[in-house]
Design a protein around this motif. Structure first.
Motif, PDB file in Angstrom:
ATOM      1  N   ALA A 223       0.824  -1.207   0.000  1.00 33.82           N
ATOM      2  CA  ALA A 223       0.000   0.000   0.000  1.00 33.82           C
ATOM      3  C   ALA A 223       0.860   1.260   0.000  1.00 33.82           C
ATOM      4  O   ALA A 223       0.505   2.270  -0.623  1.00 33.82           O
ATOM      5  N   ARG A 224       1.989   1.207   0.689  1.00 26.04           N
ATOM      6  CA  ARG A 224       2.898   2.370   0.704  1.00 26.04           C
ATOM      7  C   ARG A 224       3.419   2.656  -0.696  1.00 26.04           C
ATOM      8  O   ARG A 224       3.472   3.818  -1.128  1.00 26.04           O
ATOM      9  N   ALA A 225       3.790   1.619  -1.444  1.00 28.99           N
ATOM     10  CA  ALA A 225       4.265   1.805  -2.815  1.00 28.99           C
ATOM     11  C   ALA A 225       3.157   2.366  -3.703  1.00 28.99           C
ATOM     12  O   ALA A 225       3.400   3.232  -4.562  1.00 28.99           O
ATOM     13  N   ILE A 226       1.921   1.892  -3.512  1.00 27.28           N
ATOM     14  CA  ILE A 226       0.784   2.408  -4.278  1.00 27.28           C
ATOM     15  C   ILE A 226       0.573   3.886  -3.979  1.00 27.28           C
ATOM     16  O   ILE A 226       0.366   4.702  -4.889  1.00 27.28           O
ATOM     17  N   LEU A 227       0.626   4.251  -2.709  1.00 26.00           N
ATOM     18  CA  LEU A 227       0.449   5.651  -2.319  1.00 26.00           C
ATOM     19  C   LEU A 227       1.521   6.533  -2.950  1.00 26.00           C
ATOM     20  O   LEU A 227       1.211   7.592  -3.528  1.00 26.00           O
ATOM     21  N   LEU A 228       2.772   6.129  -2.852  1.00 24.58           N
ATOM     22  CA  LEU A 228       3.864   6.964  -3.371  1.00 24.58           C
ATOM     23  C   LEU A 228       3.766   7.121  -4.882  1.00 24.58           C
ATOM     24  O   LEU A 228       4.034   8.204  -5.420  1.00 24.58           O
ATOM     25  N   ALA A 229       3.375   6.058  -5.590  1.00 27.49           N
ATOM     26  CA  ALA A 229       3.201   6.165  -7.043  1.00 27.49           C
ATOM     27  C   ALA A 229       2.089   7.148  -7.379  1.00 27.49           C
ATOM     28  O   ALA A 229       2.216   7.970  -8.310  1.00 27.49           O
ATOM     29  N   ASP A 230       1.007   7.106  -6.628  1.00 27.23           N
ATOM     30  CA  ASP A 230      -0.103   8.030  -6.854  1.00 27.23           C
ATOM     31  C   ASP A 230       0.318   9.466  -6.553  1.00 27.23           C
ATOM     32  O   ASP A 230      -0.028  10.395  -7.304  1.00 27.23           O
ATOM     33  N   MET A 231       1.053   9.652  -5.453  1.00 27.96           N
ATOM     34  CA  MET A 231       1.510  10.995  -5.105  1.00 27.96           C
ATOM     35  C   MET A 231       2.402  11.574  -6.196  1.00 27.96           C
ATOM     36  O   MET A 231       2.296  12.755  -6.552  1.00 27.96           O
ATOM     37  N   ALA A 232       3.292  10.744  -6.744  1.00 28.64           N
ATOM     38  CA  ALA A 232       4.192  11.213  -7.795  1.00 28.64           C
ATOM     39  C   ALA A 232       3.412  11.635  -9.040  1.00 28.64           C
ATOM     40  O   ALA A 232       3.682  12.685  -9.642  1.00 28.64           O
ATOM     41  N   ALA A 233       2.431  10.840  -9.426  1.00 24.95           N
ATOM     42  CA  ALA A 233       1.625  11.171 -10.603  1.00 24.95           C
ATOM     43  C   ALA A 233       0.814  12.442 -10.364  1.00 24.95           C
ATOM     44  O   ALA A 233       0.735  13.328 -11.235  1.00 24.95           O
ATOM     45  N   ARG A 234       0.227  12.558  -9.170  1.00 29.44           N
ATOM     46  CA  ARG A 234      -0.588  13.732  -8.879  1.00 29.44           C
ATOM     47  C   ARG A 234       0.268  14.988  -8.766  1.00 29.44           C
ATOM     48  O   ARG A 234      -0.168  16.086  -9.139  1.00 29.44           O
ATOM     49  N   ARG A 235       1.484  14.842  -8.280  1.00 27.51           N
ATOM     50  CA  ARG A 235       2.356  16.020  -8.169  1.00 27.51           C
ATOM     51  C   ARG A 235       2.674  16.586  -9.552  1.00 27.51           C
ATOM     52  O   ARG A 235       2.768  17.811  -9.721  1.00 27.51           O
ATOM     53  N   LYS A 236       2.805  15.715 -10.541  1.00 20.13           N
ATOM     54  CA  LYS A 236       3.032  16.193 -11.909  1.00 20.13           C
ATOM     55  C   LYS A 236       1.814  16.970 -12.403  1.00 20.13           C
ATOM     56  O   LYS A 236       1.955  18.001 -13.076  1.00 20.13           O
ATOM     57  N   HIS A 237       0.631  16.487 -12.085  1.00 18.92           N
ATOM     58  CA  HIS A 237      -0.580  17.206 -12.488  1.00 18.92           C
ATOM     59  C   HIS A 237      -0.671  18.555 -11.773  1.00 18.92           C
ATOM     60  O   HIS A 237      -1.072  19.558 -12.384  1.00 18.92           O
ATOM     61  N   TYR A 238      -0.311  18.574 -10.495  1.00 22.76           N
ATOM     62  CA  TYR A 238      -0.291  19.843  -9.759  1.00 22.76           C
ATOM     63  C   TYR A 238       0.594  20.852 -10.489  1.00 22.76           C
ATOM     64  O   TYR A 238       0.217  22.019 -10.680  1.00 22.76           O
ATOM     65  N   ALA A 239       1.814  20.402 -10.872  1.00 25.22           N
ATOM     66  CA  ALA A 239       2.764  21.298 -11.539  1.00 25.22           C
ATOM     67  C   ALA A 239       2.210  21.778 -12.878  1.00 25.22           C
ATOM     68  O   ALA A 239       2.318  22.966 -13.222  1.00 25.22           O
TER      69      ALA A 239
END
Length: 261
Positions: A223-239
């Motif tokens: 679950a931690r790996a899933i969360l971090l992958a999602d955070m990375a993808a969403r951070r790109k969208h934020y930018a």
């Protein structure tokens, strides 16, 4: 332990969680995880839908998230009526009168801080087994949250207090003559799934979920790996959208918390 998270919570309504994840403290491994991350991880090891509580069981207020090992209560409908009380003093003290006659099982003192109280209501009629005072009392005794497949009353106060409670229904009535606790720290059913003392239980805006203790370490890792992958993808969208970063995309903080685990 893990704790309820809500940036709008009034001072004193939540306890600080651990600064770092601890492999010896299962609850701490779930601190930053979302229910969705854990559901995906359980799917990944073949636990499809087995531990998803009924979607009817919901947090009472937005922004709630908590995790911890389950402490369980099993209740059944009362099969005897409460008698008519004669004075205002007796009416105010109705619970004490009822418990004095029939007893009242409680969770043991000294439970590990960070537990989650999970209640099997026994499918009885409307009764506010949980309310504004005893839910807060559970938090004072070290609980991170309360989950019930029955009712909670005084919900305006519970919401104002930011007491972390997930319920199936809002209720109005009190315990005497309606519901009894028959077992504590035993295997129960809540929201259609099995919950045992020590299983990891969590809740957020998506609902409630149980992680069997036997797979809790493995699930937390996935679950931690899933969360971090999602955070990375969403951070790109934020930018790309020019949005200011917030805690939901703070990968560095999450990685620091789990460093060495």
């Amino acid at each position: 332990m893990t704790t309820a998270h809500d940036q709008s919570a009034p001072t004193g309504s939540e306890t600080a969680g651990p600064a770092k994840a601890d492999p010896e403290n299962l609850g701490s491994l779930y601190q930053h995880l979302r229910v969705a991350d854990v559901a995906d991880a359980l799917d990944g090891i073949g636990y499809f839908d087995l531990t998803l509580m009924s979607p009817e069981i919901r947090p009472l207020w937005e922004g709630m998230r908590f995790w911890g090992p389950a402490a369980t209560l099993r209740c059944v409908p009362a099969n005897k009526p409460m008698w008519k009380l004669d004075t205002t003093e007796e009416i105010v003290g109705a619970h004490g009168i009822w418990f004095g006659k029939y007893g009242h099982k409680r969770l043991p003192d000294g439970l590990e801080p960070g537990h989650v109280v999970v209640t099997d209501s026994g499918g009885g009629r409307e009764v506010g087994f949980w309310g504004s005072e005893n839910t807060m009392g559970a938090i004072v005794k070290g609980a991170n949250g309360v989950i019930t497949d029955g009712y909670c009353r005084d919900t305006d106060e519970v919401i104002r207090q930011r007491t972390p409670v997930c319920v199936r229904h809002r209720g109005r009535t009190i315990i005497p003559g309606r519901i009894e606790v028959v077992e504590v720290q035993t295997t129960i059913a809540c929201g259609g799934v099995q919950v045992r003392p020590g299983d990891i239980v969590g809740a957020d805006g998506d609902g409630c979920i149980v992680v069997p203790v036997e797979v809790a370490h493995e699930v937390a890792t996935h679950a931690r790996a899933i969360l971090l992958a999602d955070m990375a993808a969403r951070r790109k969208h934020y930018a790309a959208l020019g949005l200011p970063a917030d805690s939901t995309v703070d990968i560095d903080a999450v990685e620091a918390y789990y460093a060495g685990v």
